[in-house]
Design an enzyme around this catalytic site. Structure first.
Site, PDB file in Angstrom:
ATOM      1  N   GLU A   1      94.370  -1.034  92.375  1.00 56.37           N
ATOM      2  CA  GLU A   1      94.337  -0.714  90.524  1.00 56.37           C
ATOM      3  C   GLU A   1      96.158  -0.181  90.493  1.00 56.37           C
ATOM      4  O   GLU A   1      97.005   0.655  90.702  1.00 56.37           O
ATOM      5  CB  GLU A   1      93.588   0.459  91.053  1.00 56.37           C
TER       6      GLU A   1
ATOM      7  N   CYS B   1      91.908   8.557  91.223  1.00 57.43           N
ATOM      8  CA  CYS B   1      91.331   7.432  91.827  1.00 57.43           C
ATOM      9  C   CYS B   1      90.638   6.435  93.158  1.00 57.43           C
ATOM     10  O   CYS B   1      89.796   6.738  93.488  1.00 57.43           O
ATOM     11  CB  CYS B   1      92.492   8.277  93.603  1.00 57.43           C
TER      12      CYS B   1
END
Ligand code: SF4
Length: 352
Positions: free
Chosen positions: A98, A339
């Site tokens: 990501e 996260c």
């Protein structure tokens, strides 16, 4: 030559070495770096000011592979990207990572991933649930930046290594990455515009401080005492708070830079006024900056975010002790950007 076959993994010096070995003048290196990183070409045939023979040689030797976009989510000032890396490892798993682009009034910042999965197992972290399966290469790190710039047409001014993974558990690739993105003929990201965030691998903080290509340092502290910190972050059993803070002080002494202490506010875990005082005592008069981060609650971790009143009370204690402290606006909550969350969501959705 120590690089993979992706051109984005090459340092400027390695590119010069390649040119010399190819019978070319190393004075061609600036043209190639500028074409790659400023013009952001998509084919070696578009490199400016080099001959056809060299273009062909580059194309036969290197790829310009970028990660593949799987999903993109956007809110007002935040864009989150889920990428798949081309898988060259034998395990044949999907390598999903990501990156988060944050548009701020002082320029765009990109937070990138440094590993697929993470072995640090922090108790509050979604990414820590996936064991590390791959250290990102320098090419994979650089190509996240290039992919985001191409997808958004925006120029990245700040880079934050705070996505999935522990950067200092992938130290050599990180340092090669920093050398590439700092080079003045390329992306030319300045030292003060790069922040490497660590959970506290003390010996690597020392190495980083001594390295000519170091940027700024952030430490995920999250607790001022060993009992709480070891509960939240297993790495603390190896490098306890006092050792970590002494290493951070050494970084400050060597580099002259401030160290950012990241502190996620967890209700009745690390957010009492007594813990704020302990944190202030730990810092003393040294050049630390505390960043209080609201917790982005995810399922099944057993933690709750601190209330605004508790965060403010914690903040006040630090302020009264003359500690530099800020409260971070929570980027990304609205685009599921905590996260590791986008990856977890995606994997959940494809399993259904
Ligand atoms: S907080 Fe960072 S170091 Fe800790 S498990 Fe998550 S990604 Fe790894």
């Amino acid at each position: 030559m120590n690089h993979d076959a992706n051109i984005y993994g090459l340092t400027y010096t390695q590119l010069e070495d390649f040119l010399i070995a190819a019978g070319e003048k190393k004075t061609k290196a600036p043209f190639i770096f500028q074409s790659l990183y400023r013009t952001q070409i998509s084919s070696f045939m578009d490199v400016a000011d080099i001959n056809q023979r060299l273009k062909t040689q580059l194309a036969e030797t290197f790829s310009m592979t970028l990660p593949q976009l799987i999903r993109q989510t956007a809110a007002a000032d935040t864009v989150k990207f889920l990428f798949a890396l081309p898988n060259t490892d034998s395990d044949k798993q999907d390598h999903l990572i990501e990156a988060v682009l944050m548009k701020q009034n002082y320029g765009s910042s990109l937070c990138i991933s440094t590993q697929v999965g993470c072995n640090m197992a922090c108790a509050f972290c979604q990414s820590g649930r996936f064991k590390k399966v791959h250290n990102l290469t320098a090419a994979e790190l650089v190509s996240q930046m290039i992919a985001v710039q191409k997808l958004t047409d925006c120029t990245i001014q700040n880079v934050v290594l705070m996505g999935i993974g522990e950067p200092f558990d992938n130290y050599d690739n990180i340092m090669q990455f920093l050398e590439i993105i700092m080079h003045p003929h390329g992306l030319a990201i300045g030292k003060n515009h790069i922040t490497v965030s660590t959970c506290g691998i003390a010996p690597k903080i020392n190495d980083y401080a001594m390295h000519p290509q170091h940027g700024l340092l952030a430490i995920s502290l999250h607790a001022p005492d060993d009992t709480t910190r070891s509960r939240l972050m297993p790495i603390n059993r190896r490098y306890p708070v006092t050792e970590l803070m002494n290493t951070a002080r050494e970084y400050i002494r060597i580099t002259g830079k401030k160290v950012m202490l990241e502190y996620i506010m967890l209700h009745e875990v690390n957010d009492t006024p007594e813990q704020a005082q302990l944190l202030a005592d730990l810092i003393g008069k040294d050049k630390f900056h505390v960043n209080l981060i609201p917790y982005n609650a995810t399922e099944n971790f057993g933690f709750q975010p601190s209330s605004r009143a508790r965060i403010l009370a914690f903040y006040d204690v630090l302020k009264k002790n003359n500690i530099t402290v800020t409260m971070r606006r929570e980027f990304g909550a609205s685009v599921n950007a905590a996260c590791g969350q986008l990856r977890a969501d995606y994997e959940h959705s494809i399993q259904q």
